[in-house]
Design an enzyme around this catalytic site. Sequence first.
Site, PDB file in Angstrom:
ATOM      1  N   CYS A  86       1.002  -1.332  -0.517  1.00  0.00           N
ATOM      2  CA  CYS A  86       0.347   0.091   0.069  1.00  0.00           C
ATOM      3  C   CYS A  86       0.980   0.977   0.164  1.00  0.00           C
ATOM      4  O   CYS A  86       1.520   1.729  -0.871  1.00  0.00           O
ATOM      5  CB  CYS A  86      -0.952   0.262   1.190  1.00  0.00           C
ATOM      6  SG  CYS A  86      -2.277   1.099   1.103  1.00  0.00           S
ATOM      7  N   HIS A  87       0.652   2.090   1.050  1.00  0.00           N
ATOM      8  CA  HIS A  87       1.778   3.668   1.233  1.00  0.00           C
ATOM      9  C   HIS A  87       2.825   3.224   1.324  1.00  0.00           C
ATOM     10  O   HIS A  87       3.855   4.273   1.698  1.00  0.00           O
ATOM     11  CB  HIS A  87       0.434   4.389   1.918  1.00  0.00           C
ATOM     12  CG  HIS A  87      -0.425   5.218   1.597  1.00  0.00           C
ATOM     13  ND1 HIS A  87      -1.233   4.108   1.074  1.00  0.00           N
ATOM     14  CD2 HIS A  87      -0.402   6.041   0.647  1.00  0.00           C
ATOM     15  CE1 HIS A  87      -2.493   4.634   0.862  1.00  0.00           C
ATOM     16  NE2 HIS A  87      -2.018   6.196   0.539  1.00  0.00           N
ATOM     17  N   ALA A  88       2.942   1.934   2.082  1.00  0.00           N
ATOM     18  CA  ALA A  88       4.527   1.736   2.525  1.00  0.00           C
ATOM     19  C   ALA A  88       5.861   2.139   1.510  1.00  0.00           C
ATOM     20  O   ALA A  88       6.845   2.460   1.429  1.00  0.00           O
ATOM     21  CB  ALA A  88       4.126   0.506   3.023  1.00  0.00           C
ATOM     22  N   GLY A  89       5.371   1.621  -0.135  1.00  0.00           N
ATOM     23  CA  GLY A  89       6.421   2.335  -0.596  1.00  0.00           C
ATOM     24  C   GLY A  89       7.095   3.341  -0.839  1.00  0.00           C
ATOM     25  O   GLY A  89       8.059   4.276  -1.306  1.00  0.00           O
ATOM     26  N   TRP A  90       6.681   4.722   0.418  1.00  0.00           N
ATOM     27  CA  TRP A  90       6.481   6.331   0.254  1.00  0.00           C
ATOM     28  C   TRP A  90       8.039   6.063   1.558  1.00  0.00           C
ATOM     29  O   TRP A  90       8.759   6.779   1.163  1.00  0.00           O
ATOM     30  CB  TRP A  90       5.716   6.340   1.068  1.00  0.00           C
ATOM     31  CG  TRP A  90       4.685   7.610   0.666  1.00  0.00           C
ATOM     32  CD1 TRP A  90       5.058   8.025  -0.295  1.00  0.00           C
ATOM     33  CD2 TRP A  90       3.484   7.904   1.086  1.00  0.00           C
ATOM     34  NE1 TRP A  90       3.408   8.393  -1.307  1.00  0.00           N
ATOM     35  CE2 TRP A  90       2.699   8.208   0.555  1.00  0.00           C
ATOM     36  CE3 TRP A  90       3.122   8.318   2.354  1.00  0.00           C
ATOM     37  CZ2 TRP A  90       1.515   9.209   0.507  1.00  0.00           C
ATOM     38  CZ3 TRP A  90       1.761   8.105   2.908  1.00  0.00           C
ATOM     39  CH2 TRP A  90       1.460   9.178   1.015  1.00  0.00           C
TER      40      TRP A  90
END
Length: 176
Positions: free
Chosen positions: A106-110
């Site tokens: 999910c947003h962990a790519g940040w």
Amino acid sequence: MTLKNKRILALVSDDFEDLELWYPVYRLREAGATVDLVGEKAKTVYTGKYGVPATSDYSFDEIKKEEYDGILVPGGWSPDKLRRYPAVLDFVRYFDQEKKPIGQICHAGWVLISAGILDGVNVTSTPGIKDDMTNAGATWHDVPAITDGHIISSRRPPDLPEYMQQYIAAFENGTK
């Protein structure tokens, strides 16, 4: 127990996506791995987006990254906080350099973007950060989960079963 004797570092901070932390933690433990929850402070209760608590085992400063076989970065809003800690970016860069499994959903790519490790990597994430991922040099795919070497990524909670199959396989099959 396919992951017996494997030790995995799971990052935790307030506003993590509840399922994106706990589903992987339980699956990895079922497979025999030791999973340590690591946050800014040890023995601290962090609360997920939907109210599920997670108590950190250790603080960022207490662990030795070399003692771990992989890292897990959950999504939610916590990645925007986690990427601000130099220790977290150091962990991610270390696992990247050593080609040890890095799981992100999910947003962990940040966090991986801020660590500067996505140039030329095939990834997926929530579509909401697709542009962030591609601007970091990654090639984004709209698939439930994708493995590129030692980096395993996934879009969102409904994709957790496929994501965890690929993440566990990275330990079983090696990533180098």
